[in-house]
Design an enzyme around this catalytic site. Structure first.
Site, PDB file in Angstrom:
ATOM      1  N   TYR A  48       5.613 -30.044   9.202  1.00 46.52           N
ATOM      2  CA  TYR A  48       6.763 -29.549   8.583  1.00 46.52           C
ATOM      3  C   TYR A  48       6.866 -31.447   7.475  1.00 46.52           C
ATOM      4  CZ  TYR A  48       9.077 -25.459  11.638  1.00 46.52           C
ATOM      5  OH  TYR A  48       9.006 -24.251  11.980  1.00 46.52           O
ATOM      6  N   SER A 205      15.208 -18.932  10.531  1.00 46.36           N
ATOM      7  CA  SER A 205      15.843 -18.340   9.855  1.00 46.36           C
ATOM      8  C   SER A 205      16.729 -17.390   9.867  1.00 46.36           C
ATOM      9  CB  SER A 205      14.926 -17.489   8.638  1.00 46.36           C
ATOM     10  OG  SER A 205      14.419 -18.937   8.112  1.00 46.36           O
ATOM     11  N   PRO A 206      17.694 -17.140  11.100  1.00 44.81           N
ATOM     12  CA  PRO A 206      18.450 -17.002  11.144  1.00 44.81           C
ATOM     13  C   PRO A 206      19.277 -15.962  10.211  1.00 44.81           C
ATOM     14  CG  PRO A 206      18.723 -18.857  12.465  1.00 44.81           C
ATOM     15  CD  PRO A 206      17.904 -18.681  12.016  1.00 44.81           C
ATOM     16  N   GLY A 209      16.835 -18.212   5.723  1.00 39.07           N
ATOM     17  CA  GLY A 209      16.503 -19.003   4.879  1.00 39.07           C
ATOM     18  C   GLY A 209      17.843 -19.304   4.536  1.00 39.07           C
ATOM     19  N   THR A 214      23.442 -16.302   0.065  1.00 43.73           N
ATOM     20  CA  THR A 214      23.851 -16.985  -1.769  1.00 43.73           C
ATOM     21  C   THR A 214      23.000 -15.820  -2.399  1.00 43.73           C
ATOM     22  OG1 THR A 214      21.309 -17.865  -0.879  1.00 43.73           O
ATOM     23  CG2 THR A 214      23.074 -18.929  -0.680  1.00 43.73           C
TER      24      THR A 214
END
Length: 294
Positions: A48, A205-206, A209, A214
């Site tokens: 990450y 990513s619940p 994302g 959006t």
């Protein structure tokens, strides 16, 4: 072997920590606030932030030395990125060799200033995996007290059953992509397999994302409208209903909420108290798939 970790229903995801533009002191303050509402676990991976996230969180732990013994850390290993930090790598690949897994954990421990990792996950299924090598690494790390529990990430049932055949330590967790934007694990064999084998699902990513709120694709628009209707019924926000849709499932999904905004993570925690009825759950599934169940 007894289970060695108990996860809260909401975990703080640090995938984007390198882009948050927050000081270690600010993040330490947020970690303390999250502890106050029951979020005692963070989710990391060696890759990450282009291999920077664990070191950045290590600075957070230095900023408040009391935190390290009060939290649990989940991290992952086996993806090898193309990165200026590793110029010898000329193709992105997976590495589940014992040498790589052990070296990843050693580096994470050094970055974090800790003696152990609470939960280590194999990050992605490796088509070149020798399960005996993974088992060797797990045994060494467990026996030396450097990792307390193990699991996987993004594994299909056949990947999990293969690896679990060879490991002495149980694979307690499978962290997968699952959300209203990606409901497939409910419909294929992933969630049923985990329920059958007492594996805890962790949802990365619940909210897809962020795409759930959006994206201008029709699916996301339909879901936002549906979430708004149900949110009104529960005096909640649409985001909380998206979390509740996962948290209500009987497989006891753990949500990875990755935000530097305390209120956003708190919203996920508050969603634990929202009880959807069966029709509400299926109404959202219908909007997610675009079709009614047969």
């Amino acid at each position: 072997m007894e289970e060695k970790i108990t996860l809260p229903r909401v975990v703080w995801g640090l995938w984007r920590i390198a882009s948050w533009n927050k000081t270690p002191q600010e993040l330490a303050k947020m970690m303390n606030m999250l502890l106050d509402i029951g979020v005692d676990t963070v989710d990391l991976a060696d890759i990450y932030g282009d291999y920077a996230a664990t070191k950045l969180f290590g600075e957070v732990l230095k900023a408040d030395p009391t935190l390290s013994k009060r939290i649990q850390i989940v991290t992952k290993a086996d993806i090898v990125l193309l990165s200026e930090k590793h110029p010898e790598v000329y193709v992105q690949h997976y590495d589940t060799s014992a040498e790589h897994i052990i070296a990843s954990v050693e580096q994470s421990l050094q970055d974090l200033g800790r003696d152990y990792i609470d939960l280590l996950l194999i990050h992605r299924p490796d088509p070149f995996m020798d399960p005996l090598e993974v088992s060797q690494a797990f045994d060494e790390l467990y026996n030396e007290g450097k990792v307390h529990a193990f699991g996987v990430s993004n594994f299909m049932p056949y990947h999990h059953s293969l690896l679990s055949k060879y490991t002495k330590q149980p694979l307690l967790v499978n962290q997968i992509e699952i959300s209203l934007m990606h409901p497939n694990p409910f419909l294929d064999s992933q969630i049923p397999y985990m329920m059958e084998n007492d594996i805890t699902p962790m949802a990365w990513s619940p909210t897809g994302g962020g795409r759930l709120f959006t994206s201008e694709e029709q699916k996301a628009i339909n879901l936002r409208l549906a979430l708004g209707v149900i949110a009104h019924n529960h005096n909640a926000t649409a985001e909380q209903i998206a979390y509740a849709w996962l948290l209500n499932h009987p497989s006891n999904i753990v949500v990875v909420a990755g935000s530097s905004n305390f209120k956003r993570v708190k919203a996920a925690v508050e969603a634990e108290d929202i009880l959807l009825d069966r029709q509400e759950w299926f109404y959202l599934l219908q909007q997610a798939t675009g079709e009614s169940v047969p």
